[in-house]
Design a protein around this motif. Sequence first.
Motif, PDB file in Angstrom:
ATOM      1  N   ASP A 158     -35.709  37.468  -1.788  1.00 24.29           N
ATOM      2  CA  ASP A 158     -36.929  36.714  -2.299  1.00 24.29           C
ATOM      3  C   ASP A 158     -37.466  36.260  -0.645  1.00 24.29           C
ATOM      4  OD1 ASP A 158     -38.918  37.030  -3.807  1.00 24.29           O
ATOM      5  OD2 ASP A 158     -38.113  35.072  -4.493  1.00 24.29           O
ATOM      6  N   ASP A 239     -40.415  39.797  -2.892  1.00 20.43           N
ATOM      7  CA  ASP A 239     -40.704  40.147  -4.690  1.00 20.43           C
ATOM      8  C   ASP A 239     -41.721  39.327  -5.815  1.00 20.43           C
ATOM      9  OD1 ASP A 239     -39.532  42.644  -4.288  1.00 20.43           O
ATOM     10  OD2 ASP A 239     -37.262  41.834  -5.203  1.00 20.43           O
ATOM     11  N   SER A 240     -41.155  38.381  -5.216  1.00 19.92           N
ATOM     12  CA  SER A 240     -42.670  37.298  -5.890  1.00 19.92           C
ATOM     13  C   SER A 240     -42.609  35.845  -4.676  1.00 19.92           C
ATOM     14  CB  SER A 240     -41.755  35.631  -6.234  1.00 19.92           C
ATOM     15  OG  SER A 240     -41.212  35.205  -6.083  1.00 19.92           O
ATOM     16  N   HIS A 242     -45.641  32.363  -4.055  1.00 16.16           N
ATOM     17  CA  HIS A 242     -46.156  31.218  -4.992  1.00 16.16           C
ATOM     18  C   HIS A 242     -47.986  31.167  -5.305  1.00 16.16           C
ATOM     19  CE1 HIS A 242     -47.647  26.394  -4.849  1.00 16.16           C
ATOM     20  NE2 HIS A 242     -45.797  26.669  -4.984  1.00 16.16           N
ATOM     21  N   LEU A 262     -47.197  38.746  -9.272  1.00 19.27           N
ATOM     22  CA  LEU A 262     -45.999  38.619  -8.253  1.00 19.27           C
ATOM     23  C   LEU A 262     -46.102  37.538  -8.727  1.00 19.27           C
ATOM     24  CD1 LEU A 262     -46.333  41.018  -4.985  1.00 19.27           C
ATOM     25  CD2 LEU A 262     -45.643  41.179  -7.567  1.00 19.27           C
ATOM     26  N   LYS A 264     -44.414  33.356  -9.342  1.00 16.59           N
ATOM     27  CA  LYS A 264     -43.006  33.346  -9.921  1.00 16.59           C
ATOM     28  C   LYS A 264     -42.944  32.243 -10.937  1.00 16.59           C
ATOM     29  CE  LYS A 264     -39.542  32.180  -7.484  1.00 16.59           C
ATOM     30  NZ  LYS A 264     -38.917  32.905  -6.927  1.00 16.59           N
TER      31      LYS A 264
END
Lengths: 264, 264
Positions: A158, A239-240, A242, A262, A264
């Motif tokens: 990630d 994938d993610s 902030h 995206l 998280k």
Amino acid sequence: MITIIGFGIKPKHLSLEALEALKRADKIFLETYTNVFPPRFVDEIKQLVGIDNITPLNREALENNLEEFVETVKNQDVVLLVQGDPMFATTHVNIVLECRKRNIPCRVLSGISIYNRILASTGLQPYRFGRIVSIPLLMKGYMPESPYLRIAENIGNDLHTLVLLEAVSHDKFLSISGAIDYLLRMESRFKRNVVTEKRFAIGIARLDYDTEYIKCDRILELRNIDFGPPPHTLILLADSLHFLEAEALVELLGAPAEIKRLIK
Amino acid sequence: MITIIGFGIKPKHLSLEALEALKRADKIFLETYTNVFPPRFVDEIKQLVGIDNITPLNREALENNLEEFVETVKNQDVVLLVQGDPMFATTHVNIVLECRKRNIPCRVLSGISIYNRILASTGLQPYRFGRIVSIPLLMKGYMPESPYLRIAENIGNDLHTLVLLEAVSHDKFLSISGAIDYLLRMESRFKRNVVTEKRFAIGIARLDYDTEYIKCDRILELRNIDFGPPPHTLILLADSLHFLEAEALVELLGAPAEIKRLIK
């Protein structure tokens, strides 16, 4: 004494410490092959330092004839000027070690690198980047697997990936589209489901130059854009994101609003 | 207009572009809480720029009263000066976004960061670093697991880790020994067999200051060294080294010769 100086991405990035060393030098060499930059940078540097002569230095002089180069300059106060941060190229580590072996004083003055500048342009956080990956110019079926596999490793953890694309000259370089084509071909071979058409990425051309162009979108969209002359750089997003990263990508780079999914 | 400027690790790292912005500014603020640096840096900066006044700015002003700060300065040409590279702290990304929201022009001039300087000091290659990890000050049983787990992830991928250690003031900071103690305790809890006493690491204190101290050795040895005042930084080395990295560690940092056994 040899001082290896990174001038940064553009001449105005030169540090005050570097400027002092340049003004004091007996001779200034400019390394012209680990990076591609506008020829007018040479005149800008001359003007900023207040000098007339800068000697270009090619791969031959620095890699094949390193011992000769070091011996020739050892009794002078010499500067080797490099774009970006010198320590991004092993050539320059080699020079430091060669000098050490011969008891020739050698120091390195860091320059602002592409890594510093992409943080400022994108708002992405340094803690979210995995290892930096570089993709060489792809020629006649030469398709190394490691760049894809390293990106896949970062995405598996990630993390974002800064992908440096080789540029040999102003018309011989790996473009963003070329790099994406390569990555999609590797994806279809290894099927890790990481470098897919729908993944978000950032295409960066001529960062910090007057003609800078940056676009954040899905890989499929970026592939169809002509980013123009080099240097080109690609960032593959994790994938993610902030929430501050997602907001920065939308606000600063005009990324599609759906990128906020995206977060998280 | 707000210009966020990283002055680098020391004042002489200021870029020519930054110097111009500083000379032009109506008011200069110096951010004093995301980094700890010698108080004399303030006078050095004043002298380099040729000004008398720099206003210190604390966390309160920039985090709790950000909207107020931005509104107060919006009609002036203001510089916010930060040590290192501003984009290493999310606070500064936040300022960029807050300005964007209010249509206040804001730009970021990157500074030379600790990441640039450790490459020059150690000869380690940027491509061999995994994600950057930071460890906060550990207080009263506050022992976050994520720094250890992220380092373990990097080591699992055969990558080095730059570990930033929090420093709140000149006498309140996480030391290299303190960080090693924490990592060994996490190791005994998670037993990933990654942060062991025999692993090689580099302890870096006051990088680029006059009193800089750098030592490359096994973790067990580094733990017993008093590195003195902050800032402290730690690099955990990967399981393997490139031969140029091993040579640089021995030649530049006096690492034990047995480190060459790690060459892959």
